[in-house]
Write a protein that holds these residues in place. Structure first.
Motif, PDB file in Angstrom:
ATOM      1  N   VAL A 157       0.974   4.297  -2.850  1.00 34.90           N
ATOM      2  CA  VAL A 157       0.499   5.660  -2.590  1.00 34.90           C
ATOM      3  C   VAL A 157       1.633   6.676  -2.456  1.00 34.90           C
ATOM      4  N   VAL A 172      -7.667   5.112   0.947  1.00 37.63           N
ATOM      5  CA  VAL A 172      -7.027   3.795   0.936  1.00 37.63           C
ATOM      6  C   VAL A 172      -7.974   2.745   1.493  1.00 37.63           C
ATOM      7  N   ARG A 173      -8.621   3.056   2.605  1.00 38.26           N
ATOM      8  CA  ARG A 173      -9.452   2.066   3.296  1.00 38.26           C
ATOM      9  C   ARG A 173     -10.784   1.813   2.598  1.00 38.26           C
ATOM     10  N   VAL A 180       0.839  -1.206   0.000  1.00 38.46           N
ATOM     11  CA  VAL A 180       0.000   0.000   0.000  1.00 38.46           C
ATOM     12  C   VAL A 180       0.870   1.251   0.000  1.00 38.46           C
ATOM     13  N   LEU A 225      -9.440   2.266  -2.387  1.00 39.10           N
ATOM     14  CA  LEU A 225      -8.373   1.493  -3.021  1.00 39.10           C
ATOM     15  C   LEU A 225      -8.413   0.012  -2.647  1.00 39.10           C
ATOM     16  N   ILE A 282      -3.394  -2.132  -6.509  1.00 38.29           N
ATOM     17  CA  ILE A 282      -3.896  -0.806  -6.159  1.00 38.29           C
ATOM     18  C   ILE A 282      -3.697   0.173  -7.311  1.00 38.29           C
TER      19      ILE A 282
END
Length: 222
Positions: free
Chosen positions: A41, A135-136, A37, A139, A113
């Motif tokens: 990002v 993100v949570r 992750v 993604l 991702i």
């Protein structure tokens, strides 16, 4: 025809292999998922762009992935002894298996991702979502089917690695095949080990495919 003793050894070796693969896969995911992750990002133009961090961590991941597994096992024997207290046996084998799995999973998560539609990210940003919320809630859910397929591939690779680690006293099916099938000239034992490994891989792959389809259907419904 295999003797009852060989069947008993085969069953125990299967349990040892399942133990090694399950624990190293779980630990590899715990370590590799957040790394993947972060790599996704912190790239150029991403949510939390940090090129220095991205390049350093990416280089470490690449170096670990590019090292042949059997060499990795030998190279980190001091680290394995530090963590497990020994360098042989199924417990010790979990250490190099985890070290091999984590960067592999990290790259899988990163790629999954990066495949998420940027329009969804931009829409979430327009609604004021924080990077963590993106993100949570965007993604990871959108990338979940690809991540599941990647984790399935990782599990299949770990099964192969667990057989290889038997060459250096790691236990499991690989160790049984080498000690009895090769060193004691019992080809029927080697054949049995190969058949069990093939069946195990098929079960893992089919289960992973099924989970990925279910997850994907939930995403479509949402």
């Amino acid at each position: 025809m295999l003797s009852p003793q060989i069947y008993e050894l085969l069953f125990k070796a299967l349990l040892d292999t399942l133990h090694m693969v399950a624990v190293s896969g779980a630990l590899g995911t715990v370590i590799g998922l957040p790394i993947g992750v972060l790599l996704a990002v912190t790239g150029r133009g991403e949510l939390l762009q940090n090129l220095v961090f991205n390049r350093i961590v990416g280089a470490i991941v690449n170096m670990t992935r590019s090292t042949p597994f059997i060499i990795l096992v030998v190279a980190i024997i001091p680290f394995t002894r530090l963590i497990a207290g020994t360098s042989i046996g199924t417990t010790a084998a979990i250490v190099p298996l985890t070290v091999a799995a984590a960067p592999f999973i990290a790259r899988i998560v990163e790629n999954a991702i990066r495949e998420v539609d940027r329009g969804l990210i931009e829409a979430a940003q327009a609604m004021g979502a924080t990077p963590f919320q993106i993100v949570r809630k965007v993604l990871l859910p959108e990338a979940l089917p690809a991540i599941v397929m990647g984790l399935t591939l990782s599990a299949v690779s770990l099964i192969g690695y667990s057989a290889m680690v038997g060459a250096v006293g790691g236990g499991g099916l690989g160790d049984l095949g080498i000690r009895y099938g090769y060193q004691r000239f019992l080809p029927e034992v080697m054949l049995a080990v190969v058949v069990v490994l093939i069946v195990l891989v098929q079960i893992v792959q089919s289960t992973g495919d099924w989970i990925a389809q279910r997850v994907n259907k939930r995403n479509l419904k949402r």
